[in-house]
Design a protein around this motif. Structure first.
Motif, PDB file in Angstrom:
ATOM      1  N   VAL A  99     -15.620   3.974  -5.022  1.00 61.33           N
ATOM      2  CA  VAL A  99     -14.301   4.131  -5.638  1.00 61.33           C
ATOM      3  C   VAL A  99     -14.446   4.511  -7.112  1.00 61.33           C
ATOM      4  CG1 VAL A  99     -12.162   2.933  -6.266  1.00 61.33           C
ATOM      5  CG2 VAL A  99     -13.185   2.570  -4.005  1.00 61.33           C
ATOM      6  N   GLN A 100     -15.398   3.890  -7.801  1.00 60.33           N
ATOM      7  CA  GLN A 100     -15.642   4.226  -9.206  1.00 60.33           C
ATOM      8  C   GLN A 100     -16.067   5.682  -9.354  1.00 60.33           C
ATOM      9  OE1 GLN A 100     -13.992   1.498 -10.507  1.00 60.33           O
ATOM     10  NE2 GLN A 100     -15.412   1.825 -12.194  1.00 60.33           N
ATOM     11  N   HIS A 124      -7.839   3.389   0.335  1.00 57.06           N
ATOM     12  CA  HIS A 124      -6.876   2.293   0.239  1.00 57.06           C
ATOM     13  C   HIS A 124      -6.118   2.135   1.554  1.00 57.06           C
ATOM     14  CE1 HIS A 124      -3.195   0.416  -1.993  1.00 57.06           C
ATOM     15  NE2 HIS A 124      -3.896  -0.484  -1.344  1.00 57.06           N
ATOM     16  N   TYR A 125      -5.726   3.254   2.141  1.00 55.92           N
ATOM     17  CA  TYR A 125      -4.989   3.209   3.409  1.00 55.92           C
ATOM     18  C   TYR A 125      -5.818   2.520   4.494  1.00 55.92           C
ATOM     19  CZ  TYR A 125      -2.585   4.741   7.630  1.00 55.92           C
ATOM     20  OH  TYR A 125      -1.938   4.777   8.841  1.00 55.92           O
ATOM     21  N   PHE A 126      -7.079   2.916   4.655  1.00 53.19           N
ATOM     22  CA  PHE A 126      -7.910   2.339   5.708  1.00 53.19           C
ATOM     23  C   PHE A 126      -8.215   0.873   5.451  1.00 53.19           C
ATOM     24  CE2 PHE A 126      -9.298   6.851   6.560  1.00 53.19           C
ATOM     25  CZ  PHE A 126      -8.657   6.923   7.783  1.00 53.19           C
ATOM     26  N   ILE A 127      -8.428   0.516   4.194  1.00 56.91           N
ATOM     27  CA  ILE A 127      -8.688  -0.891   3.862  1.00 56.91           C
ATOM     28  C   ILE A 127      -7.520  -1.765   4.295  1.00 56.91           C
ATOM     29  CG2 ILE A 127      -8.943  -2.503   1.943  1.00 56.91           C
ATOM     30  CD1 ILE A 127     -10.543  -0.282   0.499  1.00 56.91           C
ATOM     31  N   THR A 131      -9.977  -5.711  -2.262  1.00 59.82           N
ATOM     32  CA  THR A 131      -8.828  -5.359  -3.095  1.00 59.82           C
ATOM     33  C   THR A 131      -9.239  -4.308  -4.105  1.00 59.82           C
ATOM     34  OG1 THR A 131      -7.939  -7.596  -2.885  1.00 59.82           O
ATOM     35  CG2 THR A 131      -7.054  -6.209  -4.664  1.00 59.82           C
ATOM     36  N   LEU A 132      -8.531  -3.182  -4.084  1.00 60.21           N
ATOM     37  CA  LEU A 132      -8.780  -2.130  -5.057  1.00 60.21           C
ATOM     38  C   LEU A 132      -8.171  -2.505  -6.402  1.00 60.21           C
ATOM     39  CD1 LEU A 132      -8.145   1.082  -2.935  1.00 60.21           C
ATOM     40  CD2 LEU A 132     -10.308   0.397  -3.942  1.00 60.21           C
ATOM     41  N   LYS A 184       0.855   1.656  -7.948  1.00 58.22           N
ATOM     42  CA  LYS A 184       0.232   2.061  -6.697  1.00 58.22           C
ATOM     43  C   LYS A 184      -0.218   0.862  -5.879  1.00 58.22           C
ATOM     44  CE  LYS A 184      -2.238   5.752  -6.604  1.00 58.22           C
ATOM     45  NZ  LYS A 184      -3.330   6.754  -6.756  1.00 58.22           N
ATOM     46  N   GLY A 185      -0.715  -0.175  -6.546  1.00 57.33           N
ATOM     47  CA  GLY A 185      -1.201  -1.335  -5.825  1.00 57.33           C
ATOM     48  C   GLY A 185      -0.104  -2.118  -5.138  1.00 57.33           C
TER      49      GLY A 185
END
Length: 746
Positions: free
Chosen positions: A636-637, A657-660, A668-669, A677-678
């Motif tokens: 992600v970074q 994010h969708y798949f998680i 948690t992103l 967004k979160g």
């Protein structure tokens, strides 16, 4: 307070658990106090209390022995390489006869090799300062240990039909000893030359970590916190352009006399020739030659002289639109405050020129379509990128670029053949990459004989490569490496041919996929990796194109096995799930090394797609409790660092994010950059639309899509593909599954 108290008690409870229970307590699943004998065994008659060596300790002992054997093998290979050389063989043989140990001889050879390699050469990597050597070696260490998925833990030698040309890369001619005479500088530390390491460094990387541009920063001579004056930047740009584009584009510039070569910019967007040359240098530095459909030398010659044989306004605007992606200058954007508008004006001009063309059966048009496709992939408009790539390969076929020329005697005919060949193979490779990514048959026939690849020319191979940026190239290049452009291009095209074979094995109507086909394809990939030229081995050459080719290789391996991630191959020790995990880790390792060398601000356009694919695998691994969150967090970074360069990287984070959320993975992103967004509904992250320009839309209701990563439920399709729009391998899932050589993973 109650929750805090319960957590404290839970932590204290873990501390009294016996780390190694005796065999009898393990059988009975009873608590063991760890004493010899333990209390439970002592209270029973006729019971022997036996403690076996812990698995972890056993593995550590095995690792230690393996490392010792590998070090001995490395030293032996080093001495053998010296024995077959012309200038060291007599000295080494005399020392062996005198009883000098192999370890001592190896140390002497490495010291001599380190001294001689810094003097430079015609086609070698050389260093001016030892500190730069150590910095580069450190950045490449983890990537250098990757061995192409042919890990002995997979038991490849025990698989029937798996005929590898070379088991391992440290024997024979495919992997000569490092720092052998006449070879490139050794980048390893001498301790783990042949080790297998699929885990990337776990240090989180971010633009704020102080590691931005570590390699380039070490090459600059300016003091920390100071920016060079404009005159210094001009000088550095001239030096860099002279290296990448030729001396006519460098510091001296082109003469302004009436007899001077053509001095136009080839575009109506700008009359600033310095900007045009700067953007071209950025393209040829960071994107070329993978997927390139143009021949650099012939294009630049016609660009300088105003000839339209191998150059055109359409092609130049396409290159400039791509080059803008690697620049932060405001005049490269339509909106100076929005990096995602970089190159929009050049791309709009290229689109206009394409629309007004009466006849598109022109070499430069085929080339421009491929470059426009790559640029749209970077922007996240994958559907349009697919369309442009399809146009490029179809025009190439209609023009017969895949045929060998009938007459190739004259110099002019050879030049024409070189450009036509490069044009075809660039279009071909791009078509295979997109077909692999979305799961479909490629546009090109399976059995047609293809034109020979562009010849490798020593002068072109030995041309230098430098990391060119808005600040130009390093003032005093402490490390100079050959570009190896033709070798990279030829080897990359050979990999694309294997991808081509795999696509027909998966998607040919009426021909089901079998376990044997998958293993045979895997063999082809491994043989390709074992046979790549020495100059393209990780550590011998570390240009962006070489690192990209290695990423693409692991990307192809990952997509070869990903449809079968919930299956086992009958009679084989190859585990699709394990291979996918290893390939994803290898991609992460390579991206980490790339970030250490150049930062991810300037990466080829398909790198975000590689990181997304490996990230999805990390989500699966984490959700199945087979690994920690480190690799996913780092992926992600990486995507966030690439967002300013590639707009698709932003969408890739949303997809992860969708798949998680959809697979209910405990991760948690961090949305510090975008608080809203979160909090939003995850199903709104990747909206699907019939008019969408993005092919990657996971939020599509379909009875054929997989909604979890757990065990296969009754009547559930066990094949795994994260995108419902991605093609599915032709494989029966009922009673024919076992006949095809597969079984559901328990």
């Amino acid at each position: 307070m109650a929750d805090s108290s319960s957590n404290s008690k839970r932590r204290r409870g873990l501390g009294i658990v016996t780390p190694n229970a005796c065999t009898e307590c393990r059988k009975k699943r009873a608590k063991c106090d760890g004493q010899v004998p333990c209390g439970r065994c002592a209270s029973q008659k006729g019971i022997d209390c036996v403690y076996e060596m812990p698995v972890r300790q056993s593995k550590e002992n095995m690792r230690s022995e393996i490392e010792q054997l590998r070090e001995q093998q490395r030293q032996s290979d080093r001495v053998i390489a010296a024995l077959v050389s012309k200038d060291r063989s007599e000295d080494v043989l005399t020392q062996l006869r005198d009883g000098v140990t192999v370890e001592t001889i190896t140390g002497q050879l490495e010291r001599l090799g380190s001294t001689s390699s810094t003097s430079g050469g015609s086609n070698v990597t050389s260093f001016g300062r030892m500190s730069d050597h150590h910095a580069i070696r450190s950045a490449l260490r983890s990537a250098r240990n990757i061995r192409g998925s042919s890990s002995s833990t997979l038991g490849l030698r025990d698989i029937q039909g798996l005929d590898l040309q070379s088991q391992g890369q440290h024997t024979g001619s495919t992997w000569p000893a490092w720092s052998s005479e006449g070879q490139v500088q050794n980048f390893t530390d001498g301790s783990q030359d042949g080790s297998m390491s699929w885990s990337p460094d776990t240090v989180p990387f971010s633009p704020q970590s102080g590691l931005t541009l570590p390699l380039i920063g070490s090459w600059h001579q300016t003091a920390a916190g100071q920016s060079p004056p404009d005159s210094s930047i001009q000088f550095a740009r001239g030096e860099g352009q002279g290296t990448l584009l030729g001396k006519d584009f460098g510091l001296d510039g082109r003469p302004e006399s009436a007899d001077a070569p053509f001095n136009g910019t080839w575009t109506t967007v700008t009359s600033d020739s310095a900007l045009v040359e700067h953007l071209m240098a950025l393209y040829f530095c960071w994107e070329y030659p993978t997927f390139a459909s143009l021949n650099k030398e012939h294009f630049l010659e016609d660009f300088k002289n105003g000839r339209r044989r191998f150059c055109s306004p359409l092609l130049v605007n396409s290159i400039l639109a791509l080059g803008c992606r690697f620049s932060e200058q405001p005049n490269t954007r339509t909106d100076p405050r929005n990096s995602h508008t970089a190159g929009e004006h050049f791309f709009a001009e290229a689109s206009r020129l394409l629309e007004v063309e009466v006849d598109r059966h022109i070499l430069t048009t085929v080339q421009a379509l491929g470059l426009m496709s790559i640029r749209e992939a970077s922007s996240g408009r994958s559907s349009r990128s697919l369309f442009l790539a399809g146009q490029s390969i179809r025009l190439a076929m209609e023009m017969g670029l895949h045929f060998e020329p009938e007459h190739e005697g004259s110099t002019d005919a050879q030049m024409e053949h070189a450009v036509r060949s490069a044009t075809f193979w660039g279009a071909f490779s791009l078509d295979q990459a997109w077909s692999l990514s979305i799961g479909r048959l490629p546009h090109f026939s399976r059995d047609t004989k293809l034109v020979t690849k562009p010849a490798i020319i020593d002068e072109v191979e030995a041309s230098e490569w430098v990391p060119y940026t808005d600040d130009g190239a390093p003032f005093a290049r402490s490390c100079t490496q050959p570009s190896n452009i033709r070798s990279v291009y030829k080897t990359f095209c050979e990999l694309s041919e294997i991808v081509h074979n795999s696509l027909y094995a998966f998607y040919t109507p009426g021909s089901n996929v079998t376990g044997k086909k998958v293993v045979d394809l895997y063999t082809q990939y491994l043989n390709w990796y074992d046979s790549i030229p020495t100059a393209l081995r990780l550590g011998e050459n570390f240009t962006p194109a070489v690192l990209f080719a290695h990423m693409y290789y692991h990307f192809a391996i990952l997509l070869l096995f990903r449809p079968f991630i919930k299956l086992d191959i009958v009679g084989s020790k190859i585990s699709p799930r394990d291979v996918c995990s290893q390939a994803a880790d290898a991609i992460s390792t390579l991206v980490h090394s790339y970030s250490q060398l150049y930062s991810l601000r300037r990466t080829p356009s398909f790198v975000p797609y590689f990181v997304l694919t490996s990230g999805i695998t990390h989500v699966v691994t984490l959700g199945a409790s087979r690994g920690g969150p480190e690799n996913l967090h780092q992926g992600v970074q990486y995507l966030r660092e690439m967002q300013s360069c590639h707009e698709f990287a932003n969408r890739a984070v949303d997809i992860l994010h969708y798949f998680i959320r959809d697979w209910e993975v405990e991760y948690t992103l961090d949305f510090q950059e975008d608080e809203g967004k979160g909090k939003q509904d995850y199903k709104a992250l990747c909206p699907s639309s019939s008019t969408s320009l993005n092919q990657f839309c996971p939020n599509i209701g379909s009875v054929a899509s997989v909604h979890g990563i757990g065990p296969v439920a009754p009547d559930e399709n066990p094949l795994f593909w994260p995108f419902p729009l991605q093609g599915k391998p032709l494989l029966d899932l009922d009673s024919n599954l076992e006949a095809a050589g597969f079984e559901i993973l328990l």
